[in-house]
Design a protein around this motif. Structure first.
Motif, short mmCIF file in Angstrom:
data_model
loop_
_atom_site.label_atom_id
_atom_site.label_comp_id
_atom_site.label_asym_id
_atom_site.label_seq_id
_atom_site.Cartn_x
_atom_site.Cartn_y
_atom_site.Cartn_z
N TRP A 160 -26.82 8.08 24.06
CA TRP A 160 -27.65 9.20 24.50
C TRP A 160 -26.88 10.09 25.47
N CYS A 161 -26.17 9.48 26.39
CA CYS A 161 -25.38 10.26 27.36
C CYS A 161 -24.38 11.16 26.65
N LYS A 162 -23.74 10.63 25.63
CA LYS A 162 -22.67 11.40 24.99
C LYS A 162 -23.21 12.56 24.16
N VAL A 163 -24.33 12.35 23.47
CA VAL A 163 -24.85 13.45 22.65
C VAL A 163 -25.55 14.49 23.51
N THR A 164 -25.98 14.12 24.71
CA THR A 164 -26.56 15.11 25.62
C THR A 164 -25.52 15.64 26.61
N GLN A 165 -24.27 15.22 26.42
CA GLN A 165 -23.13 15.67 27.24
C GLN A 165 -23.34 15.35 28.72
N THR A 166 -23.79 14.12 28.97
CA THR A 166 -24.00 13.63 30.33
C THR A 166 -22.84 12.73 30.72
N ILE A 167 -22.17 13.03 31.83
CA ILE A 167 -21.06 12.21 32.29
C ILE A 167 -21.60 11.01 33.06
N PRO A 168 -20.78 9.94 33.23
CA PRO A 168 -21.29 8.73 33.90
C PRO A 168 -21.94 8.99 35.25
N ALA A 169 -21.30 9.81 36.09
CA ALA A 169 -21.83 10.03 37.44
C ALA A 169 -23.21 10.67 37.43
N ASP A 170 -23.53 11.42 36.37
CA ASP A 170 -24.81 12.13 36.31
C ASP A 170 -25.91 11.33 35.63
N TYR A 171 -25.60 10.14 35.12
CA TYR A 171 -26.60 9.41 34.34
C TYR A 171 -27.88 9.11 35.12
N TYR A 173 -29.50 10.61 37.50
CA TYR A 173 -30.34 11.81 37.62
C TYR A 173 -30.85 12.25 36.25
N ALA A 174 -29.96 12.29 35.25
CA ALA A 174 -30.34 12.76 33.92
C ALA A 174 -31.39 11.84 33.29
N ALA A 175 -31.23 10.53 33.47
CA ALA A 175 -32.18 9.58 32.90
C ALA A 175 -33.56 9.74 33.53
N ALA A 176 -33.58 9.93 34.85
CA ALA A 176 -34.86 10.11 35.54
C ALA A 176 -35.54 11.40 35.09
N LYS A 177 -34.76 12.46 34.94
CA LYS A 177 -35.31 13.74 34.53
C LYS A 177 -35.88 13.68 33.11
N PRO A 183 -32.56 0.20 30.74
CA PRO A 183 -32.63 -1.25 30.58
C PRO A 183 -32.11 -2.03 31.80
N ARG A 184 -31.28 -1.38 32.62
CA ARG A 184 -30.79 -1.97 33.87
C ARG A 184 -30.88 -0.89 34.94
N ASP A 185 -30.49 -1.23 36.16
CA ASP A 185 -30.45 -0.23 37.22
C ASP A 185 -29.59 0.95 36.76
N PRO A 186 -30.08 2.19 36.89
CA PRO A 186 -29.33 3.35 36.40
C PRO A 186 -27.91 3.44 36.97
N THR A 187 -27.73 3.08 38.23
CA THR A 187 -26.38 3.13 38.80
C THR A 187 -25.47 2.11 38.11
N GLU A 188 -26.01 0.97 37.77
CA GLU A 188 -25.23 -0.06 37.08
C GLU A 188 -24.84 0.43 35.68
N ILE A 189 -25.77 1.10 35.01
CA ILE A 189 -25.45 1.63 33.68
C ILE A 189 -24.37 2.70 33.78
N ALA A 190 -24.43 3.51 34.83
CA ALA A 190 -23.40 4.53 35.03
C ALA A 190 -22.02 3.88 35.17
N HIS A 191 -21.95 2.78 35.90
CA HIS A 191 -20.67 2.06 36.05
C HIS A 191 -20.23 1.47 34.71
N LEU A 192 -21.17 0.92 33.94
CA LEU A 192 -20.83 0.37 32.62
C LEU A 192 -20.31 1.47 31.68
N TYR A 193 -20.96 2.60 31.73
CA TYR A 193 -20.55 3.75 30.92
C TYR A 193 -19.12 4.17 31.27
N ALA A 194 -18.83 4.28 32.56
CA ALA A 194 -17.49 4.67 33.00
C ALA A 194 -16.45 3.62 32.57
N ALA A 195 -16.79 2.34 32.71
CA ALA A 195 -15.87 1.27 32.31
C ALA A 195 -15.63 1.30 30.80
#
Length: 735
Positions: A160-171, A173-177, A183-195
Motif C-alpha cells: 500500500w505504501c508503495k502504490v500510494t508513494q508513501t516513504i517509510p518515515a511518512d507511514y 501519519y499516512a496510515a492514520a490519515k 497490524p503492528r505499531d505504525p512506527t515498527e512497520i515504518a522500520h520494517l518497511y525501511a529494512a
C-alpha cells in the motif's frame, strides 16, 4: 461420481467483420457512441454487465479498421493478465491485430527492460515474484518476530505504501490519515518497511511495485526517453479505471504527456480494492481534469435478469458517499427470471449443507457445475463449503488460491507431458493409445496418479485431482477443435497458456471470495454468510469502509445471470448462541423487512459532450434525467417492458381497452401502408402505455418510452387524434 460436463474451451470462432462499419453492427446506441468517439478524452461509465469490454474493443477495432488509429500506436491497459488476454483475443477476432493490450505492470516492465541500459546502465535487477520472504528476512534482521498472519498483513502495508508513494518515515501519519488498521505499531512497520527496502538494494532485486516506481523515475528524469515512449504510443485505453492507484495514474500521466487521446472505462460502484491503494477519485474527477471529455454512460444490463438487477439497484439506492452520488441505475435487457432467494440457517455447517443440497439439485436439473458459484467474504469460510460440496458429490474448484500453472501437480504434469511428447515412442503406456485425450490420460495416470473417478473428501487431494482433470478436459477440447492434434501440439498450447496465465476451466462449482469474483459471472450464484460481522466485516468501522463493504456485496449480486440465493446463519457452530443477524445491507430488500428511505435514482444511460477549450470551472453541469418510476406504487423501474408501461407488471392497470383496440387497428393500417411489421410502428407495450396515459399533447406523448422524436413526427398527430376520440379524416397537424 463424475465431474460435471465441461463446456468447450475452443469455441467456434466468429468471422472477422469485413469492414470498419461492420465492426459497429450489433452495438447498442451507447456502445456505438463509445466505439465512434475516437478523438480527445472519453470517459465511459459502465455498470456491471453492460458490455464495457465489448464497447472498448469495438472502439479500438473501429479506429484501426477505419484507418484513424495505427495498431502499434494504441496501448490498452487493464489490471489482470486474464483481462488483457481476453482483450487481445477480441481484438484479433475484430481484425485489429498489432494492438498492445497489457496490464500496467506488464507494459511498464517491458519499457523498463528496454530503456534500463540506456537510462541506468547494465542489466535490470532481478524481479522477485513474491516479496513475503524478503519481508520475513527484513523482520529477522531487526529481531522482530512475525507470525504468518502478521507477515502477510505487514507485506500488504508495504505494498500500500508503495502504490500510494508513501516513504517509510511518512507511514505512521499516512496510515492514520487513511484510517488503516495497522497490524503492528505504525512506527515498527515504518522500520520494517525501511529494512525491507535496504535488503532489496543489498540483494540487487526489485519487487512488483518497483517496476512502476522505476518506470516513473526514468520517464521523469529522461525527457528523451519519455518522448520516445510518447512517439510509440499515442492513444491510450484504460479499463477498470476505478481501480487505478496514485502511482498508476502518475505513470499514465507520463505516458500521455500533454496529449488527451485517452479513453477510460470504469464504475465507481465497483471500487472494492481501496486496501491496495485503488481510488475512484481519478474516475470521478475525470471531467474536471478534462473539460472537453465526452462522457458515455452504459446502463443496459445484458448479464442479469430484472429480478437480480432490482436487488443490485436497491443495494446502491441506500448507499452514501461520493461513489454513491455517481451510481448508475441498471436496466435489465434480459427476460424475467426467478426472484432472489433468502434463507436463514441455525449455524454455518447447516448453511453450507443447505447450499450444497440446492446446488446438487441444480446440477441434477441440468445446470453445469461450472455455471454455479459460492461466494463468501473471507477465504477462511471456504473449508466448510468444500466439505459440504464433497459430501454432496459436487465437483468444485477454489478461485483466488495458488495460480493454476504454479501448482506443483500442474508443473509436474507439464514435465511429464513434455517428456512424453519428445520420447513417447519409447513409453509403453502410449503403445495402445493413438488419440490425444487418451495419451494425456495415460501420461497423467502414470506420472500424476490421475484417476477417472474423483477422490473422496475435500482438501489438497481433491484440488490436485481437479487440476489434472482440467488438463484432461483441455486435451479433449483441443482434439475436438483441431482433429489430428498431437501431444506436442498440446504441450505448446500449455506453454502459451502458462505465459498468458490463461488457465483452463476446472469443471466444478466455483468457490471464491467476493474480491476474487470481480469480473466473472455465473448462471447461479450463492452468496453465503451475509450477516453482520461478515458483511460488513467486523473491522469496517468508518463510513467509507462500510460503503466499500456494501459495494462488495453489490459486486457479488451482479455476478449472477439468472439465479441468486442469499443466506446467513444465526451462529457459527451447532448448538451455539443465536447472536447473529442478517446484514444491514438487506434491510428493506428481503421479504419481511421494512424499506429504508432510499436515495434519489442513479444516473441513466446517455452521452454528455465535452466543451472544447473551456476551463473546467466553466463547464455547466448537465441536469440528470428523472428515473423511470412506477406511477402506481412509485418503485424505480428497471425492466425495459415495465419502463414502457411506466408501472410494475403486477400493479393494477387503468388502460382504456377501447382506445387500445383503436390504436391497434390504426397501427395495422400504418404497417400495411409502409410494408413493415406492426411492431416497427409501435410495440404492443407502447400502445398499452399510450392507452393507459391517454396523452393530450405532443409533450405528454413524447414522455412515453418508445415514442421517439422520429415517430412523434410521423405518427404523433394521428395518435393524439385517436386519443381525443377524433375520426381520422384527412391530414392532422401537430401544434
Amino acid at each position: 461420481m463424475t465431474a460435471a460436463t465441461h463446456s468447450p474451451l475452443f469455441p467456434q470462432v466468429p468471422a472477422v467483420p469485413d469492414s470498419a462499419d461492420a465492426v459497429l453492427e450489433g452495438l447498442d446506441p451507447e456502445q456505438r457512441e463509445v466505439a465512434t468517439a475516437l478523438r480527445g478524452p472519453v470517459c465511459v461509465l459502465a455498470g456491471a454487465g453492460t458490455g464495457k469490454t465489448r464497447a472498448i474493443t469495438h472502439r479500438i477495432a473501429y479506429g484501426v479498421r477505419s484507418g484513424i488509429l495505427q495498431p502499434a500506436s494504441v496501448l490498452a491497459v487493464t489490471f489482470t493478465n486474464r483481462a488483457a488476454g481476453e482483450m487481445r483475443g477480441r481484438l484479433r477476432q475484430l481484425g485489429a491485430q498489432g494492438v498492445q493490450a497489457r496490464t500496467f505492470h506488464s507494459a511498464a516492465l517491458r519499457q523498463l527492460q528496454y530503456f534500463w541500459p540506456k537510462a541506468v546502465g547494465g542489466s535490470l535487477p532481478r524481479l522477485v515474484d513474491r516479496k513475503i520472504q524478503l519481508v520475513a528476512d527484513a523482520a529477522a534482521g531487526l529481531g522482530t518476530r512475525l507470525d504468518r498472519g502478521e507477515l502477510r498483513d505487514v507485506t500488504g502495508e508495504i505494498e500500500w505504501c508503495k502504490v500510494t508513494q508513501t516513504i517509510p518515515a511518512d507511514y505512521p501519519y499516512a496510515a492514520a490519515k487513511a484510517g488503516r488498521e495497522a497490524p503492528r505499531d505504525p512506527t515498527e512497520i515504518a522500520h520494517l518497511y525501511a529494512a525491507y527496502e535496504d535488503l532489496k538494494r543489498d540483494r540487487a532485486v526489485i519487487d512488483f511495485e518497483d517496476v512502476l516506481l522505476l518506470t516513473v523515475a526514468v520517464l521523469q528524469d529522461r525527457q528523451d526517453i519519455a518522448e520516445q515512449v510518447r512517439a510509440q504510443y499515442q492513444h491510450f485505453v484504460v479499463d477498470e479505471y476505478q481501480d487505478v492507484s496514485p502511482l498508476q495514474q502518475r505513470l499514465l500521466d507520463l505516458w500521455l504527456g500533454d496529449r488527451e487521446d485517452l479513453c477510460v472505462v470504469g464504475d465507481a460502484s465497483q471500487t472494492i480494492y481501496s486496501f491496495t491503494g485503488a481510488t475512484p477519485d481519478h474516475l470521478l474527477d475525470f471531467r474536471a481534469r478534462h473539460p472537453g471529455a465526452t462522457v458515455v454512460k452504459l446502463v443496459r444490463d445484458y448479464r442479469s435478469t430484472p429480478q437480480v438487477v432490482r436487488l443490485a439497484n436497491g443495494l446502491l439506492a441506500q448507499a452514501h458517499g461520493r461513489a454513491a452520488d455517481h451510481r448508475l441505475e441498471l436496466v435489465s435487457q434480459r427476460p424475467s427470471g426467478p426472484e432472489p432467494g433468502y434463507t436463514e440457517y441455525t449455524d454455518e455447517p447447516a448453511e453450507a449443507e443447505g447450499a450444497a443440497r440446492r446446488i446438487r439439485e441444480l446440477i441434477d436439473a441440468g445446470v453445469p457445475a461450472a455455471e454455479i458459484a459460492v461466494l463468501f467474504r473471507t477465504n477462511s469460510q471456504s473449508e466448510t463449503y468444500e466439505q459440504a460440496l464433497a459430501d454432496a458429490a459436487v465437483p468444485y474448484q477454489l478461485r483466488g488460491a495458488e495460480r493454476f500453472f504454479d501448482r506443483p501437480e500442474v508443473r509436474k504434469a507439464g514435465l511429464a507431458l513434455r517428456g512424453a511428447a519428445r520420447f513417447g515412442g519409447n513409453d509403453s503406456r502410449l503403445d495402445d493409445v493413438v488419440d490425444l485425450p487418451s495419451q494425456v490420460r495415460a501420461v497423467l495416470s502414470g506420472e500424476g496418479g490421475w484417476t477417472i473417478q474423483p477422490p473422496a473428501g475435500s482438501g489438497a487431494v481433491r484440488e490436485r485431482w481437479e487440476s489434472l482433470t482440467a488438463l484432461v478436459n483441455l486435451a479433449q477440447d483441443l482434439a475436438a477443435a483441431r482433429p489430428g492434434a498431437t501431444l506436442a501440439d498440446f504441450v505448446a498450447e500449455l506453454d502459451e497458456r502458462a505465459a498468458a496465465q490463461h488457465a483452463p476451466t476446472v469443471q466444478g462449482v466455483t468457490l471464491a471470495s467476493l474480491h476474487a469474483a470481480k469480473g466473472l459471472e455465473w448462471d447461479a450464484v450463492f452468496l453465503v454468510g451475509v450477516a453482520e460481522g461478515m458483511l460488513p466485516i467486523t473491522y469496517a468501522r468508518t463510513d467509507e469502509q462500510i460503503e466499500e463493504e456494501r459495494r462488495l456485496l453489490y459486486v457479488g449480486v451482479t455476478r449472477a445471470r439468472e439465479r441468486l440465493h442469499v443466506s446467513w446463519s444465526l451462529s457459527r457452530s451447532p448448538g451455539g448462541r443465536h447472536n447473529r443477524r442478517p446484514s444491514r445491507f438487506l434491510d428493506g430488500l428481503r421479504p419481511g423487512t421494512t424499506p429504508t428511505v432510499g436515495r434519489s435514482a442513479g444516473s441513466v444511460g446517455g452521452v454528455e459532450r465535452g466543451i472544447r477549450g473551456v476551463d473546467a470551472t466553466a463547464v455547466p453541469r448537465r441536469a440528470q434525467r428523472t428515473p423511470a418510476r412506477c406511477r402506481v406504487c412509485g418503485r424505480t423501474l428497471t425492466d425495459a417492458g415495465e419502463m414502457k408501461l411506466m408501472r410494475c407488471e403486477d400493479c393494477p392497470s387503468d388502460m382504456d381497452e377501447g382506445l387500445y383496440e383503436r390504436l391497434r387497428e390504426w397501427r395495422a393500417v400504418q404497417a400495411a401502408n409502409s410494408g413493415q411489421p406492426d411492431f416497427c410502428v409501435f410495440t404492443d407495450r407502447t400502445l398499452m402505455a399510450i392507452a393507459e396515459n391517454r396523452p393530450d399533447s405532443p409533450a405528454e406523448l413524447s414522455r412515453i418510452p418508445g415514442v421517439l422524436s422520429r415517430k412523434l413526427r410521423s405518427y404523433g398527430a394521428e395518435v393524439l387524434a385517436i386519443c381525443a376520440g377524433q375520426e381520422l379524416d384527412g391530414e392532422i397537424a401537430v401544434d
